[in-house]
Design a protein around this motif. Sequence first.
Motif, PDB file in Angstrom:
ATOM      1  N   THR A 162      90.182  87.539  68.653  1.00 39.63           N
ATOM      2  CA  THR A 162      89.702  86.549  67.680  1.00 39.63           C
ATOM      3  C   THR A 162      88.183  86.523  67.645  1.00 39.63           C
ATOM      4  O   THR A 162      87.569  86.483  66.553  1.00 39.63           O
ATOM      5  N   PHE A 163      87.556  86.566  68.810  1.00 37.25           N
ATOM      6  CA  PHE A 163      86.089  86.564  68.861  1.00 37.25           C
ATOM      7  C   PHE A 163      85.519  87.817  68.195  1.00 37.25           C
ATOM      8  O   PHE A 163      84.534  87.754  67.456  1.00 37.25           O
ATOM      9  N   ARG A 164      86.145  88.948  68.432  1.00 37.37           N
ATOM     10  CA  ARG A 164      85.637  90.194  67.858  1.00 37.37           C
ATOM     11  C   ARG A 164      85.731  90.183  66.330  1.00 37.37           C
ATOM     12  O   ARG A 164      84.820  90.659  65.652  1.00 37.37           O
ATOM     13  N   ARG A 165      86.827  89.632  65.806  1.00 34.06           N
ATOM     14  CA  ARG A 165      86.934  89.536  64.343  1.00 34.06           C
ATOM     15  C   ARG A 165      85.883  88.587  63.779  1.00 34.06           C
ATOM     16  O   ARG A 165      85.256  88.860  62.756  1.00 34.06           O
ATOM     17  N   TRP A 166      85.676  87.483  64.496  1.00 30.56           N
ATOM     18  CA  TRP A 166      84.662  86.506  64.058  1.00 30.56           C
ATOM     19  C   TRP A 166      83.270  87.132  64.094  1.00 30.56           C
ATOM     20  O   TRP A 166      82.473  86.961  63.169  1.00 30.56           O
ATOM     21  N   ALA A 167      82.951  87.860  65.168  1.00 24.06           N
ATOM     22  CA  ALA A 167      81.639  88.485  65.308  1.00 24.06           C
ATOM     23  C   ALA A 167      81.411  89.558  64.245  1.00 24.06           C
ATOM     24  O   ALA A 167      80.305  89.707  63.715  1.00 24.06           O
ATOM     25  N   ALA A 168      82.466  90.316  63.903  1.00 23.85           N
ATOM     26  CA  ALA A 168      82.325  91.383  62.908  1.00 23.85           C
ATOM     27  C   ALA A 168      82.006  90.824  61.526  1.00 23.85           C
ATOM     28  O   ALA A 168      81.311  91.469  60.728  1.00 23.85           O
ATOM     29  N   ALA A 169      82.496  89.610  61.238  1.00 24.81           N
ATOM     30  CA  ALA A 169      82.271  89.010  59.919  1.00 24.81           C
ATOM     31  C   ALA A 169      81.050  88.096  59.875  1.00 24.81           C
ATOM     32  O   ALA A 169      80.715  87.568  58.807  1.00 24.81           O
ATOM     33  N   LEU A 170      80.383  87.906  61.011  1.00 27.78           N
ATOM     34  CA  LEU A 170      79.279  86.946  61.078  1.00 27.78           C
ATOM     35  C   LEU A 170      78.057  87.439  60.308  1.00 27.78           C
ATOM     36  O   LEU A 170      77.623  88.574  60.467  1.00 27.78           O
ATOM     37  N   GLU A 171      77.505  86.571  59.479  1.00 27.96           N
ATOM     38  CA  GLU A 171      76.278  86.860  58.728  1.00 27.96           C
ATOM     39  C   GLU A 171      75.276  85.744  59.007  1.00 27.96           C
ATOM     40  O   GLU A 171      75.617  84.563  58.974  1.00 27.96           O
ATOM     41  N   PHE A 172      74.033  86.128  59.262  1.00 31.31           N
ATOM     42  CA  PHE A 172      72.969  85.160  59.508  1.00 31.31           C
ATOM     43  C   PHE A 172      72.173  84.936  58.225  1.00 31.31           C
ATOM     44  O   PHE A 172      72.232  85.742  57.279  1.00 31.31           O
ATOM     45  N   ALA A 173      71.404  83.846  58.226  1.00 30.22           N
ATOM     46  CA  ALA A 173      70.572  83.535  57.050  1.00 30.22           C
ATOM     47  C   ALA A 173      69.513  84.609  56.838  1.00 30.22           C
ATOM     48  O   ALA A 173      69.172  84.940  55.694  1.00 30.22           O
ATOM     49  N   GLN A 174      68.985  85.161  57.934  1.00 32.78           N
ATOM     50  CA  GLN A 174      67.965  86.204  57.849  1.00 32.78           C
ATOM     51  C   GLN A 174      68.611  87.575  58.065  1.00 32.78           C
ATOM     52  O   GLN A 174      69.310  87.787  59.063  1.00 32.78           O
ATOM     53  N   PRO A 175      68.411  88.525  57.144  1.00 36.23           N
ATOM     54  CA  PRO A 175      69.018  89.854  57.295  1.00 36.23           C
ATOM     55  C   PRO A 175      68.640  90.551  58.603  1.00 36.23           C
ATOM     56  O   PRO A 175      69.461  91.265  59.193  1.00 36.23           O
ATOM     57  N   ALA A 176      67.415  90.331  59.086  1.00 39.13           N
ATOM     58  CA  ALA A 176      66.995  90.969  60.337  1.00 39.13           C
ATOM     59  C   ALA A 176      67.832  90.482  61.510  1.00 39.13           C
ATOM     60  O   ALA A 176      68.180  91.256  62.414  1.00 39.13           O
ATOM     61  N   ASP A 177      68.181  89.173  61.497  1.00 37.04           N
ATOM     62  CA  ASP A 177      69.025  88.636  62.572  1.00 37.04           C
ATOM     63  C   ASP A 177      70.407  89.272  62.555  1.00 37.04           C
ATOM     64  O   ASP A 177      70.979  89.580  63.614  1.00 37.04           O
ATOM     65  N   THR A 178      70.955  89.486  61.358  1.00 35.36           N
ATOM     66  CA  THR A 178      72.260  90.143  61.242  1.00 35.36           C
ATOM     67  C   THR A 178      72.203  91.555  61.811  1.00 35.36           C
ATOM     68  O   THR A 178      73.096  91.992  62.541  1.00 35.36           O
ATOM     69  N   PHE A 179      71.121  92.272  61.482  1.00 37.95           N
ATOM     70  CA  PHE A 179      70.965  93.638  61.997  1.00 37.95           C
ATOM     71  C   PHE A 179      70.872  93.647  63.523  1.00 37.95           C
ATOM     72  O   PHE A 179      71.531  94.452  64.190  1.00 37.95           O
ATOM     73  N   VAL A 180      70.062  92.745  64.080  1.00 38.79           N
ATOM     74  CA  VAL A 180      69.898  92.675  65.541  1.00 38.79           C
ATOM     75  C   VAL A 180      71.233  92.367  66.210  1.00 38.79           C
ATOM     76  O   VAL A 180      71.616  92.999  67.206  1.00 38.79           O
ATOM     77  N   PHE A 181      71.976  91.401  65.664  1.00 41.19           N
ATOM     78  CA  PHE A 181      73.253  91.017  66.263  1.00 41.19           C
ATOM     79  C   PHE A 181      74.240  92.176  66.232  1.00 41.19           C
ATOM     80  O   PHE A 181      74.944  92.444  67.215  1.00 41.19           O
ATOM     81  N   ARG A 182      74.284  92.899  65.100  1.00 39.56           N
ATOM     82  CA  ARG A 182      75.203  94.030  64.989  1.00 39.56           C
ATOM     83  C   ARG A 182      74.849  95.126  65.996  1.00 39.56           C
ATOM     84  O   ARG A 182      75.736  95.782  66.555  1.00 39.56           O
ATOM     85  N   GLN A 183      73.566  95.345  66.218  1.00 45.52           N
ATOM     86  CA  GLN A 183      73.149  96.356  67.193  1.00 45.52           C
ATOM     87  C   GLN A 183      73.565  95.954  68.609  1.00 45.52           C
ATOM     88  O   GLN A 183      74.039  96.787  69.383  1.00 45.52           O
ATOM     89  N   LYS A 184      73.375  94.688  68.953  1.00 48.90           N
ATOM     90  CA  LYS A 184      73.769  94.212  70.284  1.00 48.90           C
ATOM     91  C   LYS A 184      75.288  94.295  70.456  1.00 48.90           C
ATOM     92  O   LYS A 184      75.791  94.649  71.530  1.00 48.90           O
TER      93      LYS A 184
END
Length: 357
Positions: A162-184
């Motif tokens: 469940t956490f992995r599905r939630w994390a895969a769909a997570l989008e942040f307000a700032q595109p750079a934050d989304t990129f950083v999170f996806r890399q981590k």
Amino acid sequence: SISIGVDVHAGKNCVFALDRDTGEALEATLSGDPAELVRWIGENGLSGGTCCYEAGPTGFGLARALAAAGIRCVVAATSKLPRRSDRRKNDRVDAEWLARMHAAGSVRAVRVPTEREESLRHLSRLRGEVARDLRAARQRVASFLLLTGTRYGLTKRRWTKTFRRWAAALEFAQPADTFVFRQKLAAVYRLEERLAEVEAEIARAVASSPELAERMARLECIRGIGHVTAFSLVCEVCDFRRFRNGSALASYIGLVPSESSTGSRTRRGGISKTGSSHLRRALVEAASAYSRPCRGASAPEDPRVPALVRARAAECSRRLRRRREHLVGRGLAANKVKVAVARELCEWIWWIAVMPA
């Protein structure tokens, strides 16, 4: 009567030979090739002496080369050497100091493993390294969620499906934050794949060695010790009978109290933390199992394990459970309780490992 201290480096060996009877000394700086050291010892008539060098990153290749040439060699346990009081340190001084410590009988030797034992030890330690990297990568994901004020409340635990599905769909307000999170997040998944590959290689190594599998099966009877911990114990210790009792094994792992006593004053501190940090971490982790009630059906009996060994393992589980409850009742901190249980667990591991079939 000749002690030969060798300060070993990747590219050179500094050698100091001391004749304990006459006090004569001979020194040289050689290349890192073991054959040159063997040749130097032969040319100077020192073949009857004993070489000594510290265990370190260069491994045991030099000890094996000297043994193959018929020269006695002692690999010194660095953590057990006497503490030096002088403030002079260079390669020549280190070689002389080793020679003198060996001549004085102050060197504690480590067991030189065979090439296969050492390669299995490398595999065990690789698994520990990847597991530590994975824990750190997961912590970086959790820290980033905390930093950005993002809360996850769908389940109590993270890293579930469940956490992995939630994390895969997570989008942040700032595109750079989304990129950083996806890399981590991607770093976590890559490390999980690496860990699965290492554990598959461990399974292949165990399957190819019935003797190794049988020794591991004994230890896996003990609660808290799974396949990976049993593999680490067998690969790191190799021969449990070289320890006179379980206390000596605990000392080797660094789970005995340090001490600073003098006169009528007795003062004991935290654990000594000498020896194998890899094993120490694994056993403290194994001791955590005794803080949880035993649930579920017991594993099927392994026909390779004698009934007496299984009975001793069951007794171990009951004893350590009571021990933990007693220490908690005294008000000890949780970490101290785990270490105390791990210390006693060493005793049981030794007994079960050396019990006759």
